[in-house]
Design a protein around this motif. Structure first.
Motif, PDB file in Angstrom:
ATOM      1  N   ASP A  15      41.883  31.619  38.627  1.00 43.60           N
ATOM      2  CA  ASP A  15      42.454  31.467  40.026  1.00 43.60           C
ATOM      3  C   ASP A  15      41.110  31.569  40.825  1.00 43.60           C
ATOM      4  OD1 ASP A  15      42.986  32.189  42.660  1.00 43.60           O
ATOM      5  OD2 ASP A  15      45.033  32.609  42.044  1.00 43.60           O
ATOM      6  N   ILE A  16      40.729  30.341  41.432  1.00 44.52           N
ATOM      7  CA  ILE A  16      39.378  30.297  42.102  1.00 44.52           C
ATOM      8  C   ILE A  16      39.629  30.640  43.889  1.00 44.52           C
ATOM      9  CG2 ILE A  16      38.220  29.233  40.513  1.00 44.52           C
ATOM     10  CD1 ILE A  16      38.565  26.564  42.288  1.00 44.52           C
ATOM     11  N   SER A  17      40.790  31.132  44.224  1.00 42.79           N
ATOM     12  CA  SER A  17      40.796  31.273  45.661  1.00 42.79           C
ATOM     13  C   SER A  17      40.106  32.040  46.187  1.00 42.79           C
ATOM     14  CB  SER A  17      42.510  31.891  45.645  1.00 42.79           C
ATOM     15  OG  SER A  17      43.376  31.227  45.293  1.00 42.79           O
ATOM     16  N   LEU A  18      39.544  33.184  45.275  1.00 39.85           N
ATOM     17  CA  LEU A  18      38.324  34.215  46.186  1.00 39.85           C
ATOM     18  C   LEU A  18      36.995  33.291  46.173  1.00 39.85           C
ATOM     19  CD1 LEU A  18      37.939  37.046  47.261  1.00 39.85           C
ATOM     20  CD2 LEU A  18      37.238  37.535  44.535  1.00 39.85           C
ATOM     21  N   ALA A  19      36.749  32.375  45.320  1.00 38.28           N
ATOM     22  CA  ALA A  19      35.615  31.707  45.352  1.00 38.28           C
ATOM     23  C   ALA A  19      35.452  30.758  46.297  1.00 38.28           C
ATOM     24  CB  ALA A  19      35.141  31.067  44.008  1.00 38.28           C
ATOM     25  N   LYS A  20      36.705  30.193  46.641  1.00 39.71           N
ATOM     26  CA  LYS A  20      36.794  29.179  47.699  1.00 39.71           C
ATOM     27  C   LYS A  20      36.568  30.041  49.197  1.00 39.71           C
ATOM     28  CE  LYS A  20      39.744  25.821  45.596  1.00 39.71           C
ATOM     29  NZ  LYS A  20      41.416  25.218  45.702  1.00 39.71           N
ATOM     30  N   LYS A  21      37.050  31.174  49.063  1.00 39.39           N
ATOM     31  CA  LYS A  21      37.082  31.874  50.404  1.00 39.39           C
ATOM     32  C   LYS A  21      35.679  32.589  50.514  1.00 39.39           C
ATOM     33  CE  LYS A  21      39.345  35.895  52.801  1.00 39.39           C
ATOM     34  NZ  LYS A  21      40.311  37.120  52.522  1.00 39.39           N
ATOM     35  N   VAL A  22      35.217  33.439  49.706  1.00 45.46           N
ATOM     36  CA  VAL A  22      33.735  33.861  49.946  1.00 45.46           C
ATOM     37  C   VAL A  22      32.635  33.050  49.917  1.00 45.46           C
ATOM     38  CG1 VAL A  22      34.768  36.100  49.674  1.00 45.46           C
ATOM     39  CG2 VAL A  22      33.759  35.158  47.719  1.00 45.46           C
ATOM     40  N   LEU A  23      32.649  32.223  48.917  1.00 44.93           N
ATOM     41  CA  LEU A  23      31.484  31.194  48.733  1.00 44.93           C
ATOM     42  C   LEU A  23      31.496  29.860  49.287  1.00 44.93           C
ATOM     43  CD1 LEU A  23      31.224  32.305  44.723  1.00 44.93           C
ATOM     44  CD2 LEU A  23      30.175  33.624  46.995  1.00 44.93           C
ATOM     45  N   GLY A  24      32.880  29.427  49.625  1.00 45.04           N
ATOM     46  CA  GLY A  24      33.071  28.209  50.111  1.00 45.04           C
ATOM     47  C   GLY A  24      32.870  27.183  48.847  1.00 45.04           C
ATOM     48  N   GLN A  29      30.353  41.637  46.657  1.00 44.54           N
ATOM     49  CA  GLN A  29      29.856  42.688  45.507  1.00 44.54           C
ATOM     50  C   GLN A  29      30.867  42.836  44.544  1.00 44.54           C
ATOM     51  OE1 GLN A  29      29.383  45.830  48.493  1.00 44.54           O
ATOM     52  NE2 GLN A  29      27.080  45.109  48.997  1.00 44.54           N
ATOM     53  N   TYR A  30      31.933  42.210  44.393  1.00 50.78           N
ATOM     54  CA  TYR A  30      32.772  42.513  43.323  1.00 50.78           C
ATOM     55  C   TYR A  30      33.012  41.273  42.480  1.00 50.78           C
ATOM     56  CZ  TYR A  30      33.931  46.696  46.148  1.00 50.78           C
ATOM     57  OH  TYR A  30      33.769  47.708  46.914  1.00 50.78           O
ATOM     58  N   PRO A  31      33.818  41.226  41.225  1.00 51.29           N
ATOM     59  CA  PRO A  31      34.028  40.213  40.631  1.00 51.29           C
ATOM     60  C   PRO A  31      34.254  38.796  41.256  1.00 51.29           C
ATOM     61  CG  PRO A  31      34.348  42.210  39.248  1.00 51.29           C
ATOM     62  CD  PRO A  31      34.340  42.270  40.631  1.00 51.29           C
ATOM     63  N   VAL A  32      33.763  37.635  40.848  1.00 50.65           N
ATOM     64  CA  VAL A  32      34.236  36.468  41.181  1.00 50.65           C
ATOM     65  C   VAL A  32      34.628  35.510  39.944  1.00 50.65           C
ATOM     66  CG1 VAL A  32      34.193  34.262  42.789  1.00 50.65           C
ATOM     67  CG2 VAL A  32      33.275  36.669  43.461  1.00 50.65           C
ATOM     68  N   ASN A  33      35.669  34.867  40.060  1.00 47.37           N
ATOM     69  CA  ASN A  33      35.803  33.921  38.823  1.00 47.37           C
ATOM     70  C   ASN A  33      35.021  32.646  39.230  1.00 47.37           C
ATOM     71  OD1 ASN A  33      37.756  35.549  37.560  1.00 47.37           O
ATOM     72  ND2 ASN A  33      39.561  34.521  38.501  1.00 47.37           N
ATOM     73  N   ILE A  34      34.329  32.058  38.300  1.00 45.07           N
ATOM     74  CA  ILE A  34      33.797  30.639  38.710  1.00 45.07           C
ATOM     75  C   ILE A  34      34.217  29.908  37.402  1.00 45.07           C
ATOM     76  CG2 ILE A  34      31.717  29.468  38.847  1.00 45.07           C
ATOM     77  CD1 ILE A  34      32.295  31.247  41.266  1.00 45.07           C
ATOM     78  N   LEU A  67      48.455  38.108  30.047  1.00 44.11           N
ATOM     79  CA  LEU A  67      49.610  38.018  30.550  1.00 44.11           C
ATOM     80  C   LEU A  67      49.966  37.587  32.001  1.00 44.11           C
ATOM     81  CD1 LEU A  67      50.676  41.601  28.682  1.00 44.11           C
ATOM     82  CD2 LEU A  67      50.722  39.208  27.570  1.00 44.11           C
ATOM     83  N   VAL A  68      48.973  37.224  32.636  1.00 46.46           N
ATOM     84  CA  VAL A  68      49.089  36.878  34.047  1.00 46.46           C
ATOM     85  C   VAL A  68      48.386  35.609  33.961  1.00 46.46           C
ATOM     86  CG1 VAL A  68      48.431  37.092  36.608  1.00 46.46           C
ATOM     87  CG2 VAL A  68      49.122  39.023  35.175  1.00 46.46           C
ATOM     88  N   HIS A  69      49.060  34.513  34.528  1.00 49.76           N
ATOM     89  CA  HIS A  69      48.507  33.127  34.636  1.00 49.76           C
ATOM     90  C   HIS A  69      48.867  32.669  36.065  1.00 49.76           C
ATOM     91  CE1 HIS A  69      47.220  29.706  32.307  1.00 49.76           C
ATOM     92  NE2 HIS A  69      48.093  28.928  33.241  1.00 49.76           N
ATOM     93  N   PRO A  70      47.590  31.778  36.520  1.00 52.57           N
ATOM     94  CA  PRO A  70      46.334  32.011  36.167  1.00 52.57           C
ATOM     95  C   PRO A  70      45.872  33.307  36.237  1.00 52.57           C
ATOM     96  CG  PRO A  70      46.526  30.908  38.362  1.00 52.57           C
ATOM     97  CD  PRO A  70      48.049  31.167  37.886  1.00 52.57           C
TER      98      PRO A  70
END
Length: 328
Positions: free
Chosen positions: A279-288, A233-238, A125-128
């Motif tokens: 939404d891959i904002s977290l992957a960009k931030k913590v993994l580059g 240590q928390y979930p990351v969208n890839i 119900l949330v996008h992305p």
């Protein structure tokens, strides 16, 4: 030399992960029971000095001789065709299998990465979809066996991290494609490509307005590699946030294959998600990390792989023998 265990090693993603870690100089121990994996995916690794294989069902006690630095838990049916035929085994590999591997990680003092998926979001119900979204899942629907297996996986993994201090990582994998996918496993890309190569109509379930976002396997593997070695240590969208409707995607496949196929429509399966976009904002931030391979390039590579299959493979329908696993 670092040693890593990869469960589901004969699967699509698992086999590519074996390749990547061998190339990075690791000693890889592959584990699979071939319930949905395929020996041909790891045939090229047979005899490699840095690869060993153990045929085993991870829902039973798991032991590995010697030290282990890392564990990648990728053992699970991932196709709707599979997990609807073996619902209990799907739940067991997410629950018992994960429990066994977390115990192994503790015994070996190894870091473990768990393969979750975008299915934890259900029909969103949330996008992305962002990592802090809790999801919209029908626990008792037919897809619930897979969705809840992955949600439980995440819960028990975080419990081991918080209670035991275990080094854990969780990747939420969005639709991934590339060479070594099973041609007729029910997922949209191999289904469309197989139909196109056989000259059949392309089948769309629903009206085709539902969306997906497709990530090429090399990008997915790179994201998983970075996450394993990160401190997060928390979930990351890839996944790849480039969203497309299924109807438009079918038209892309027809153009790519050059076939004179038509599109036909059938009823949408129960609880099939209408939107999928990470939404891959977290992957960009913590993994580059962000995907590098665009869909046109990745689909061309994937189509060449499917074109290279024998006529027997092309026309063979997937009839996996699950008789030894049904309801066990």
């Amino acid at each position: 030399m670092k040693r890593i265990l990869v469960t589901g090693a004969a699967g699509f993603l698992g086999s590519h992960l074996c390749d990547r870690f061998i190339n990075e100089g690791y000693h890889v121990i592959g584990m699979d029971n071939f319930i949905t994996g395929d020996q041909k995916n790891i045939k090229h690794l047979k005899g490699h000095t840095n690869f060993e294989f153990v045929e085993h069902d991870v829902t039973k006690f798991v032991n590995v001789n010697g030290d282990l630095d890392y564990i990648l838990h990728f053992a699970s049916p991932a196709s709707p065709i599979d997990y609807l035929k073996i619902p209990i085994q799907t739940l067991k590999v997410g629950a018992l299998g994960t429990h066994n591997l977390l115990g192994l990680a503790m015994a070996k003092k190894a870091r473990i990465l768990i393969a979750s998926t975008s299915e934890v979001y259900g029909d969103p119900l949330v996008h992305p979809q962002t990592e802090d979204y809790y999801g919209n899942v029908n626990t008792i629907g037919p897809r619930g066996v897979y969705d809840e297996a992955k949600r439980f996986q995440e819960s028990i993994t975080m419990a081991y991290h918080r209670f035991h201090g275990l080094e854990t990582r969780i990747v939420r994998i969005f639709n991934t494609y590339g060479p070594r996918m099973r041609l007729n496993d029910g997922r949209v890309i191999p289904a469309f490509m197989g139909q196109a190569l056989r000259g059949e109509d392309l089948t769309i379930f629903g009206d085709g307005s539902q969306t997906r976002s497709f990530c090429f396997v090399d990008d997915q593997v790179e994201g998983i590699y970075r996450l394993l070695l990160s401190d997060y240590q928390y979930p990351v969208n890839i996944g790849n946030p480039n969203e497309i409707s299924i109807k438009n995607f079918a038209e892309e496949i027809i153009r790519l294959t050059g076939a004179a196929n038509k599109v036909i429509y059938k009823d949408l399966p129960i609880n099939d998600p209408l939107q999928r976009q990470p939404d891959i904002s977290l992957a960009k931030k913590v993994l580059g990390w962000e995907p590098k391979v665009d869909r046109k390039q990745g689909m061309a590579i994937t189509f060449e792989y499917f074109k290279g299959l024998s006529q027997e493979e092309l026309y063979k329908r997937e009839h996996k023998d699950f008789s030894g696993y049904i309801n066990k």
